[in-house]
Design a protein around this motif. Sequence first.
Motif, mmCIF file in Angstrom:
data_model
loop_
_atom_site.group_PDB
_atom_site.id
_atom_site.type_symbol
_atom_site.label_atom_id
_atom_site.label_comp_id
_atom_site.label_asym_id
_atom_site.label_seq_id
_atom_site.Cartn_x
_atom_site.Cartn_y
_atom_site.Cartn_z
ATOM 1 N N ARG A 166 0.833 -1.212 0.000
ATOM 2 C CA ARG A 166 0.000 0.000 0.000
ATOM 3 C C ARG A 166 0.862 1.254 0.000
ATOM 4 O O ARG A 166 0.608 2.200 -0.769
ATOM 5 N N ASP A 167 1.898 1.286 0.843
ATOM 6 C CA ASP A 167 2.761 2.470 0.911
ATOM 7 C C ASP A 167 3.496 2.692 -0.403
ATOM 8 O O ASP A 167 3.627 3.829 -0.872
ATOM 9 N N HIS A 169 2.561 1.703 -3.379
ATOM 10 C CA HIS A 169 1.575 2.106 -4.392
ATOM 11 C C HIS A 169 1.204 3.573 -4.246
ATOM 12 O O HIS A 169 1.079 4.303 -5.239
ATOM 13 N N SER A 170 1.047 4.040 -3.007
ATOM 14 C CA SER A 170 0.634 5.430 -2.783
ATOM 15 C C SER A 170 1.731 6.424 -3.152
ATOM 16 O O SER A 170 1.451 7.572 -3.505
ATOM 17 N N LYS A 171 2.991 5.996 -3.085
ATOM 18 C CA LYS A 171 4.107 6.895 -3.390
ATOM 19 C C LYS A 171 4.441 6.945 -4.876
ATOM 20 O O LYS A 171 5.201 7.814 -5.319
ATOM 21 N N SER A 173 4.037 7.986 -8.336
ATOM 22 C CA SER A 173 3.338 9.013 -9.105
ATOM 23 C C SER A 173 3.143 8.614 -10.558
ATOM 24 O O SER A 173 2.392 9.253 -11.294
#
Length: 298
Positions: A166-167, A169-171, A173
């Motif tokens: 998750r981390d 994927h969220s980072k 861009s």
Amino acid sequence: KGKGVMTARELVALYCGDPMMEKDFYGGFGVGPKYPKVEDVVVVGAGNVALDVSRLLLTSPESLVAETNTSKRFIDLLSSESSPLSGIKRVHILARRGPRAAAFAPKELREVLQKREEHFVSRIRVPAQGGGEDGGRAGSIGPFEESAGLTKVATRMQKRVFKLLRDHHSKDSGEVREDAPGKELFIHFLHKPVEFVGAEHLSAVHVELQRETLVDDQALEVGPIDGAAKVELPAQLAIIAASQRSIGVDGIPPGRASHEGREGSPRALDRDVISDTSGNKTLAPVYFCGWANHGAKG
């Protein structure tokens, strides 16, 4: 098994130096000078073997020599200009289920996501509810959406793996850095491979996008996204790293006897007949391989 399709067990045997795999790698799997140059590889599976295979295919030959005991034959396949494996640019890991069901070990996953940036860029991909790959929601619960019930039944390792994915994927861009290496690893969750495409050799893999639906407070159901078109991933080599079962042997207790149902009993093996330098024919030796809680260095 067609040209351009092999199992992860066979590739692992090759980079671990199994002489029987070195004997006929080109002809047996459609990987060789007369076959298409491999730029895109699809790996089916969501476990440590899938990660390890992908990592070795994308790591530079120089680093493999310096950091691992990988066989010279495999390194030559990655480094020689005439080799079909020397031009790999992208590896796609396909997982039918979502990130919560990933069977990666945290240590292996962390190395791929955070410690190999000089060799390749890692990206996490999940389908949007309406299809496509923009990282949006999938079904009634998004792949990275928090759920108290699902968190409650997850093991500590599953929680760590989910957070790492998750981390990362969220980072992401989606932008390409100027100093980024030219190779990429894509981990596609909720992507179910349904067809290998190609006349005489693999050219693409058709993928059906999936969605997760919360059946009750602690269970997910996975099914196809309604109306979503199949995704076509170009690929010249497919590696099956899912549902790899071991061969039981008398006196050696299997790791998952209830799952494999063989209770350690022996199983007949088909063995090649090979000739030595004098022309004498003999049965090829049998190699037993397993995961020994070590990476390529071990």
